[in-house]
Design a protein around this motif. Structure first.
Motif, PDB file in Angstrom:
ATOM      1  N   LEU A 142      13.196   4.915  -6.305  1.00 32.51           N
ATOM      2  CA  LEU A 142      13.111   3.459  -6.172  1.00 32.51           C
ATOM      3  C   LEU A 142      12.833   3.070  -4.730  1.00 32.51           C
ATOM      4  O   LEU A 142      11.983   2.222  -4.447  1.00 32.51           O
ATOM      5  N   ALA A 143      13.561   3.720  -3.795  1.00 30.77           N
ATOM      6  CA  ALA A 143      13.374   3.409  -2.377  1.00 30.77           C
ATOM      7  C   ALA A 143      11.935   3.690  -1.967  1.00 30.77           C
ATOM      8  O   ALA A 143      11.295   2.874  -1.291  1.00 30.77           O
ATOM      9  N   LEU A 144      11.401   4.832  -2.407  1.00 27.57           N
ATOM     10  CA  LEU A 144      10.027   5.178  -2.059  1.00 27.57           C
ATOM     11  C   LEU A 144       9.044   4.191  -2.668  1.00 27.57           C
ATOM     12  O   LEU A 144       8.131   3.698  -1.997  1.00 27.57           O
ATOM     13  N   LEU A 145       9.254   3.889  -3.966  1.00 26.02           N
ATOM     14  CA  LEU A 145       8.299   3.057  -4.703  1.00 26.02           C
ATOM     15  C   LEU A 145       8.234   1.649  -4.142  1.00 26.02           C
ATOM     16  O   LEU A 145       7.180   1.020  -4.123  1.00 26.02           O
ATOM     17  N   ILE A 146       9.376   1.123  -3.705  1.00 21.52           N
ATOM     18  CA  ILE A 146       9.376  -0.243  -3.185  1.00 21.52           C
ATOM     19  C   ILE A 146       9.119  -0.241  -1.678  1.00 21.52           C
ATOM     20  O   ILE A 146       8.323  -1.033  -1.173  1.00 21.52           O
ATOM     21  N   GLY A 147       9.770   0.677  -0.983  1.00 16.17           N
ATOM     22  CA  GLY A 147       9.736   0.650   0.484  1.00 16.17           C
ATOM     23  C   GLY A 147       8.364   0.904   1.079  1.00 16.17           C
ATOM     24  O   GLY A 147       7.857   0.074   1.859  1.00 16.17           O
ATOM     25  N   LEU A 148       7.729   2.041   0.720  1.00 13.88           N
ATOM     26  CA  LEU A 148       6.476   2.409   1.380  1.00 13.88           C
ATOM     27  C   LEU A 148       5.367   1.363   1.189  1.00 13.88           C
ATOM     28  O   LEU A 148       4.742   0.957   2.182  1.00 13.88           O
ATOM     29  N   PRO A 149       5.119   0.890  -0.061  1.00 13.05           N
ATOM     30  CA  PRO A 149       4.089  -0.140  -0.197  1.00 13.05           C
ATOM     31  C   PRO A 149       4.419  -1.395   0.601  1.00 13.05           C
ATOM     32  O   PRO A 149       3.513  -2.033   1.164  1.00 13.05           O
ATOM     33  N   LEU A 150       5.708  -1.746   0.691  1.00 16.46           N
ATOM     34  CA  LEU A 150       6.091  -2.934   1.469  1.00 16.46           C
ATOM     35  C   LEU A 150       5.714  -2.753   2.934  1.00 16.46           C
ATOM     36  O   LEU A 150       5.201  -3.676   3.578  1.00 16.46           O
ATOM     37  N   ILE A 151       5.981  -1.552   3.473  1.00 15.28           N
ATOM     38  CA  ILE A 151       5.660  -1.289   4.888  1.00 15.28           C
ATOM     39  C   ILE A 151       4.152  -1.411   5.099  1.00 15.28           C
ATOM     40  O   ILE A 151       3.687  -2.049   6.047  1.00 15.28           O
ATOM     41  N   THR A 152       3.366  -0.806   4.180  1.00 17.02           N
ATOM     42  CA  THR A 152       1.911  -0.912   4.294  1.00 17.02           C
ATOM     43  C   THR A 152       1.479  -2.369   4.246  1.00 17.02           C
ATOM     44  O   THR A 152       0.613  -2.813   5.002  1.00 17.02           O
ATOM     45  N   PHE A 153       2.107  -3.124   3.322  1.00 15.94           N
ATOM     46  CA  PHE A 153       1.782  -4.539   3.150  1.00 15.94           C
ATOM     47  C   PHE A 153       1.973  -5.280   4.477  1.00 15.94           C
ATOM     48  O   PHE A 153       1.127  -6.058   4.919  1.00 15.94           O
ATOM     49  N   TRP A 154       3.077  -4.959   5.137  1.00 11.37           N
ATOM     50  CA  TRP A 154       3.397  -5.622   6.404  1.00 11.37           C
ATOM     51  C   TRP A 154       2.421  -5.169   7.494  1.00 11.37           C
ATOM     52  O   TRP A 154       1.906  -5.979   8.271  1.00 11.37           O
ATOM     53  N   LEU A 155       2.123  -3.859   7.526  1.00 10.50           N
ATOM     54  CA  LEU A 155       1.212  -3.325   8.549  1.00 10.50           C
ATOM     55  C   LEU A 155      -0.191  -3.905   8.385  1.00 10.50           C
ATOM     56  O   LEU A 155      -0.884  -4.171   9.370  1.00 10.50           O
ATOM     57  N   ALA A 156      -0.616  -4.094   7.117  1.00  6.66           N
ATOM     58  CA  ALA A 156      -1.975  -4.591   6.886  1.00  6.66           C
ATOM     59  C   ALA A 156      -2.064  -6.095   7.111  1.00  6.66           C
ATOM     60  O   ALA A 156      -3.116  -6.698   6.919  1.00  6.66           O
ATOM     61  N   VAL A 212       2.433   7.204  -3.541  1.00  6.82           N
ATOM     62  CA  VAL A 212       3.882   7.261  -3.747  1.00  6.82           C
ATOM     63  C   VAL A 212       4.195   7.715  -5.171  1.00  6.82           C
ATOM     64  O   VAL A 212       5.108   8.517  -5.397  1.00  6.82           O
ATOM     65  N   ILE A 213       3.400   7.226  -6.148  1.00  4.78           N
ATOM     66  CA  ILE A 213       3.658   7.624  -7.543  1.00  4.78           C
ATOM     67  C   ILE A 213       3.512   9.134  -7.693  1.00  4.78           C
ATOM     68  O   ILE A 213       4.358   9.799  -8.298  1.00  4.78           O
ATOM     69  N   VAL A 214       2.459   9.701  -7.068  1.00  2.00           N
ATOM     70  CA  VAL A 214       2.261  11.147  -7.127  1.00  2.00           C
ATOM     71  C   VAL A 214       3.464  11.859  -6.499  1.00  2.00           C
ATOM     72  O   VAL A 214       4.021  12.814  -7.067  1.00  2.00           O
ATOM     73  N   ILE A 215       3.900  11.363  -5.316  1.00  2.00           N
ATOM     74  CA  ILE A 215       5.042  11.985  -4.636  1.00  2.00           C
ATOM     75  C   ILE A 215       6.269  11.971  -5.550  1.00  2.00           C
ATOM     76  O   ILE A 215       6.967  12.976  -5.697  1.00  2.00           O
ATOM     77  N   VAL A 216       6.519  10.826  -6.195  1.00  2.00           N
ATOM     78  CA  VAL A 216       7.715  10.705  -7.029  1.00  2.00           C
ATOM     79  C   VAL A 216       7.659  11.685  -8.194  1.00  2.00           C
ATOM     80  O   VAL A 216       8.661  12.335  -8.523  1.00  2.00           O
ATOM     81  N   VAL A 217       6.459  11.812  -8.813  1.00  2.00           N
ATOM     82  CA  VAL A 217       6.335  12.739  -9.937  1.00  2.00           C
ATOM     83  C   VAL A 217       6.644  14.165  -9.485  1.00  2.00           C
ATOM     84  O   VAL A 217       7.435  14.888 -10.118  1.00  2.00           O
ATOM     85  N   VAL A 218       6.057  14.572  -8.339  1.00  2.00           N
ATOM     86  CA  VAL A 218       6.293  15.916  -7.823  1.00  2.00           C
ATOM     87  C   VAL A 218       7.772  16.114  -7.518  1.00  2.00           C
ATOM     88  O   VAL A 218       8.385  17.127  -7.883  1.00  2.00           O
ATOM     89  N   PRO A 225      19.816  12.952  -6.039  1.00  5.38           N
ATOM     90  CA  PRO A 225      19.812  11.514  -6.409  1.00  5.38           C
ATOM     91  C   PRO A 225      18.387  11.006  -6.578  1.00  5.38           C
ATOM     92  O   PRO A 225      17.881  10.265  -5.729  1.00  5.38           O
ATOM     93  N   ILE A 226      17.756  11.388  -7.727  1.00  2.00           N
ATOM     94  CA  ILE A 226      16.321  11.152  -7.874  1.00  2.00           C
ATOM     95  C   ILE A 226      16.003   9.679  -8.085  1.00  2.00           C
ATOM     96  O   ILE A 226      15.025   9.152  -7.569  1.00  2.00           O
ATOM     97  N   LEU A 227      16.881   8.969  -8.838  1.00  2.00           N
ATOM     98  CA  LEU A 227      16.569   7.586  -9.196  1.00  2.00           C
ATOM     99  C   LEU A 227      16.521   6.700  -7.962  1.00  2.00           C
ATOM    100  O   LEU A 227      15.548   5.964  -7.733  1.00  2.00           O
ATOM    101  N   SER A 228      17.581   6.798  -7.112  1.00  2.00           N
ATOM    102  CA  SER A 228      17.625   5.923  -5.942  1.00  2.00           C
ATOM    103  C   SER A 228      16.512   6.289  -4.954  1.00  2.00           C
ATOM    104  O   SER A 228      15.868   5.409  -4.381  1.00  2.00           O
ATOM    105  N   THR A 229      16.259   7.590  -4.782  1.00  2.00           N
ATOM    106  CA  THR A 229      15.194   8.007  -3.869  1.00  2.00           C
ATOM    107  C   THR A 229      13.851   7.464  -4.346  1.00  2.00           C
ATOM    108  O   THR A 229      13.072   6.898  -3.568  1.00  2.00           O
TER     109      THR A 229
END
Lengths: 393, 369
Positions: free
Chosen positions: A221-235, A192-198, A215-219
Motif C-alpha cells: 500500500l505504501a509503495l502503491l500510494i507513495g511513489l506515484p504521489l512523489i512523482t506527481f509532486w515532482l512533475a 510499482v505494480i510490477v515491483i509489488v507483484v515480484v 508485512p506485505i500488505l502495508s508495504t
C-alpha cells in the motif's frame, strides 16, 4: 415328466431399452429438424413476399440518426456497424459500473445484515426485502421519471459546493484534465505494480522456506500510494479539474452523466445489491464458527483468520451465485430500452431494426452478443470453481 | 446452641443486563463502534422517517376527485390513485363486463382456500388442485374472453392492469413448471441426443435477456409462421415468458434431481418401476420438495418480469400506471403512481416468499442436507 421350457422367452425388440433409446432419439432429432426446416421455409416465403433482402449488407449503410451518449467518435453519417459498436460499448459501460457499485453496496449491506447491532441489522433487512420484491423496470422508471426528470432546469440546478450540479439535463461533475507530465505518474504506477507483484512472490517463497512472515500488505500500500504521489509532486501536479460552468441556458465543460444513464445505474446497482447482500450473508454464515476457533487455537490473529481461513471458504460459496448476479445485471441492463438509454437493445435492436426492417439480423446479432457474454462469464466461473473446489480424498 | 448458616438468597441479576436497558446494552451499545453505528442509523431514521410519514400520511390528500383538491396539501396526492384505481385493476376491460373478472377472482379464491387449510384431507386437496390447474383456466378464459354462453366478446387487447399481470404470471407459472421439469429430466437423461437438445435449449434461453425474447416474439414470430396465421399479441408474450422461465426452472429442478442419491433410483428399478414411474413416484416428489425455495424464487422473478411486457405495448399494471402518470390532466404525480405499483408488486412477491418459507418448514422431513 414335464419339461420346463429351457430357453427364456426373448422379449420383443421394442421392449429392449437400447433399441428404445435409439428410436426415441431419432424421433426427437427428426422432429427438431423438421420443425426448424418448417420455420426456415416460412421465413423464406415471408421475406420474399415482403420484399426484404436478408444479409448483413445494411451494416455498412449510413445510419442517419444521432445517439445521445457515444464513447467512440460517431455522427449521424456513420454506418449501422458503427451504431452497433457504440451501443455495445454503452451496454458494457453501464454493466461494468453497475457491477462495481452493486458489489460494494451489496457487501456493505450483507455484512450489516449480520451485524450484532440490532438497528443496523434490521435496516439492512428492510433494504433487502424492499428492493428485492419490486420489479427492476419499476425502479428504473421511478428514478427516471419521478426523480431525475423532475429535477430543476439548468438555471436552478441543485449544486454541491459549486462543483457538482444536478439538473434535468443530467449530473455535471468536474472533468480531469491531464497535463503533459501526467505520463510520468502513470509510468511510475506501472513500475510499482510490477515491483509489488515480484515482492509478493518473494515474500510468499520466503515464508514457505523459513516461516518468517513479511508485512506485505502495508508495504504494498505504501509503495502503491507513495511513489506515484512523489512523482506527481515532482512533475509539478500535472492534473487540473475543469469545473462545469453555467453559460447561457446550459452548463459548459465538465463531465456530464445523462439522466438515462444515471437512473439505469442507480436502479441496477440498488436492485442487484439486495441480491448480492443475501449471497454474502449466506456465504459468511456457511463457514462454521469452529473454523474461527480452530484458527485462533493455532495461534493465527484475527486478520490472518479472516484472510486465510474464513474468506477462502466463504468465497467458495459466494462466487458462483455472485457471477450469476453479474450476468443478470448485464442482461438486465437491456431494460435501458424502456427509458431510451442508447444500449444494444435500444439503439441496435430498436432504432436500427425499425429503420432497416432487418428484424432477423438485428435480433440475431443482439442475442448472439448477450449469449457470448453469458457463455464467457460462465466459462470463467466454471474455471474458477474448479480451482477453488474442495479436493476430496 | 447451634448457629444455623443459611446461604444468602440469590441476588437478582444486575439491572444492566436484564430488561430493556440490558437488551439495549447488548444489541445497540456493545462496543464503541456499535455506539457510533447506532447513532448514525438513528440519525438517518430521524431525518428520513418524519419526511416519509408526512408525505404518505399526515400531509397527504385522501378525498376529492380532481387534481385541484391536492393543491392545498404538500404530501402525496392519493386522489390520483383513487380516481384511476379501476383502471389499474382492469385496464381497458369494458366497465359493464368487469363483474366477470370479479367472479373469476372469487372462484379462484374459493377454490384455492381449502388448499391452505391443514384439516382438509390430502386426496381432496389433490383433486381440487388438479381441477384448479386444468378446469379453472378454461372457466377463467371463457369468463375473461367471452363469446360463449351469450357473454359479449372482449378482445385480449382490452385486458389490462393487475388482471393482465396476474393472467401472464399465472399462465407462465402453470406452464413453466411442467416444461422445466421435462427439460431437467432431459438434461439428466443418458441419451446423448436428448441431452444435447435440452442443454442447448436451456443455455440459449438463459443466455439472452427477456426483453430480446419479447422483441423476438413480437417482430420475428410473424416471420416464422405461415402467411395468414397470426398469433394474438398476448399469446406471443405468454409463449416468450413461458419458454424463458422454463429454462430457469429446469436448472432449479436439476439441482434437486442431483441431490437425490442414486440408491433411490436403483431401489425403484429393483421394485420393477420403469423410468417414468420411478421418476414420478420416487425421484420427483423428493427432488421438488428440496428445491421449493428455488422454484418460488423463479415464480417471484417471473412475477416481476411480467412488467417487461410494457416494452411490446401490453397494458399490464406497470404500463397502466405509467400511462396514467403521462395523462395531461394528472401530470406530476408519477411518484404516487410508482409507489402504488411498487406496493402491489411488493405485496405479491413478499407473500410468495413468506409462504414458501412456511411450506419449506412444513415439508422438512429430515432428508434435507
Amino acid at each position: 415328466m414335464t419339461e420346463l421350457s429351457s430357453a427364456p422367452v426373448k422379449p420383443p425388440f421394442w421392449n429392449n431399452p437400447q433399441v428404445r433409446a435409439i428410436i426415441f432419439q431419432a424421433v426427437a432429432l427428426l422432429a427438431t429438424v423438421a420443425f426448424g426446416l418448417y420455420l426456415f421455409e416460412n421465413t423464406q416465403d415471408n421475406l420474399r413476399r415482403l420484399g426484404i433482402a436478408s444479409g448483413f449488407g445494411f451494416l455498412s449503410s449510413p445510419a442517419g440518426f444521432d445517439i445521445i451518449q457515444t464513447l467512440i467518435p460517431y455522427s449521424a453519417a456513420s454506418s449501422y456497424g458503427q451504431v452497433f459498436w457504440v451501443a455495445l460499448l454503452n451496454t458494457l459501460l453501464v454493466s461494468a459500473l453497475g457491477i462495481i457499485f452493486a458489489t460494494l453496496l451489496g457487501f456493505i449491506i450483507g455484512v450489516a445484515r449480520l451485524s450484532k447491532n440490532w438497528l443496523i441489522a434490521k435496516l439492512a433487512l428492510a433494504y433487502i426485502e424492499t428492493f428485492r420484491n419490486v420489479p427492476l423496470l419499476l425502479q428504473i422508471f421511478f428514478w427516471y421519471f419521478a426523480v431525475l426528470r423532475a429535477a430543476p432546469a439548468p438555471r436552478q440546478s441543485l449544486s454541491l459546493g459549486d462543483t457538482f450540479f444536478l439538473n434535468i439535463r443530467g449530473l455535471y461533475l468536474p472533468a480531469p484534465q491531464f497535463q503533459p507530465g501526467f505520463g510520468w505518474v502513470l509510468a511510475t504506477l506501472g513500475v510499482v505494480i510490477v515491483i509489488v507483484v515480484v515482492l509478493t512472490r518473494w515474500a510468499r517463497r520466503r515464508q514457505m522456506a523459513t516461516g518468517q512472515p513479511f508485512p506485505i500488505l502495508s508495504t504494498a500500500l505504501a509503495l502503491l500510494i507513495g511513489l506515484p504521489l512523489i512523482t506527481f509532486w515532482l512533475a509539478g501536479s500535472p492534473l487540473h479539474w475543469q469545473v462545469p460552468e453555467l453559460r447561457g441556458f446550459n452548463f459548459q465543460g465538465g463531465l456530464v452523466i445523462i439522466p438515462e444513464m444515471a437512473s439505469l445505474l442507480l436502479a441496477l446497482s440498488i436492485y442487484t445489491a439486495a441480491f448480492i447482500a443475501e449471497i454474502v450473508r449466506a456465504g459468511i454464515q456457511a463457514v462454521s464458527h469452529g473454523q474461527t476457533e480452530a484458527s485462533f487455537s493455532l495461534g493465527l490473529n484475527s486478520g490472518m483468520t479472516l484472510r486465510l481461513i474464513i474468506l477462502p471458504q466463504a468465497l467458495r460459496v459466494i462466487i458462483p451465485p455472485m457471477t450469476n448476479q453479474y450476468l443478470n445485471l448485464t442482461k438486465n441492463s437491456s431494460l435501458a430500452a424502456a427509458i431510451g438509454y442508447p444500449d444494444l437493445v435500444s439503439s441496435f435492436a430498436g432504432t436500427t431494426l425499425n429503420q432497416t426492417g432487418q428484424a432477423i439480423e438485428c435480433i440475431a446479432i443482439t442475442m448472439a452478443v448477450y449469449l457470448t457474454i453469458s457463455l464467457l462469464i460462465s466459462f470463467v466461473m466454471n474455471w474458477y470453481n474448479r480451482r477453488v473446489a474442495l479436493v476430496e480424498r | 446452641m447451634a448457629e444455623s448458616r443459611l446461604p444468602h438468597p440469590d441476588l437478582p441479576p444486575p439491572a444492566s443486563i436484564i430488561g430493556p436497558w440490558g437488551w439495549m446494552r447488548r444489541n445497540l451499545f456493545s462496543s464503541p463502534l456499535n455506539i457510533a453505528l447506532t447513532a448514525l442509523a438513528a440519525y438517518l431514521l430521524w431525518v428520513a422517517v418524519p419526511h416519509l410519514l408526512n408525505w404518505t400520511l399526515f400531509n397527504a390528500t385522501w378525498s376529492g376527485d380532481t387534481r385541484a383538491d391536492c393543491q392545498a396539501n404538500s404530501g402525496a396526492c392519493w386522489v390520483f390513485i383513487r380516481v384511476h384505481f379501476e383502471q389499474f385493476m382492469y385496464g381497458f376491460y369494458p366497465e359493464a363486463q368487469r363483474w366477470r373478472v370479479n367472479i373469476a377472482v372469487l372462484l379462484l379464491i374459493l377454490g384455492a382456500a381449502p388448499l391452505f387449510i391443514r384439516t382438509v384431507p390430502n386426496p381432496v386437496k389433490v383433486k381440487l388442485g388438479l381441477s384448479l390447474l386444468v378446469v379453472y383456466p378454461m372457466v377463467a378464459f371463457v369468463l375473461f374472453k367471452g363469446g360463449l354462453f351469450g357473454l359479449p366478446n372482449v378482445e385480449t387487447s382490452r385486458w389490462g392492469g393487475l388482471l393482465l399481470t396476474l393472467v401472464i404470471a399465472g399462465v407462465g407459472m402453470a406452464a413453466a413448471l411442467p416444461l422445466g421439469v421435462l427439460l431437467a429430466l432431459g438434461r439428466r437423461s443418458k441419451m446423448p441426443a436428448i441431452q444435447t437438445l435440452c442443454v442447448t435449449f436451456i443455455e440459449f434461453w438463459r443466455g439472452v435477456p427477456l426483453i430480446t425474447v419479447l422483441f423476438m416474439s413480437s417482430v420475428m414470430l410473424p416471420l416464422f409462421l405461415p402467411e395468414g396465421m397470426n398469433f394474438d399479441k398476448l399469446l406471443r408474450a405468454l409463449i416468450g415468458v413461458t419458454l424463458f422461465q422454463a429454462a430457469y426452472m429446469a436448472e432449479v429442478v436439476r439441482g434437486g434431481l442431483q441431490a437425490i442419491p442414486k440408491g433411490q433410483i436403483e431401489a425403484a428399478a429393483a421394485l420393477g418401476l420403469g423410468y417414468w414411474k420411478s421418476m414420478a413416484l420416487i425421484v420427483l416428489p423428493q427432488a421438488l420438495k428440496l428445491v421449493i425455495p428455488g422454484i418460488v424464487n423463479t415464480f417471484i422473478a417471473l412475477f416481476k418480469d411480467t412488467s417487461l411486457v410494457l416494452i411490446i405495448g401490453l397494458f399490464d399494471l406497470m404500463n397502466t400506471v405509467h400511462n396514467a402518470t403521462t395523462n395531461p390532466d394528472w401530470l406530476g404525480f408519477s411518484t404516487e403512481g410508482y409507489v402504488f405499483a411498487a406496493a402491489v408488486y411488493w405485496l405479491f412477491c413478499f407473500s410468495m416468499s413468506r409462504y414458501s418459507q412456511n411450506l419449506e418448514k412444513r415439508l422438512h422431513t429430515g432428508h434435507k442436507r
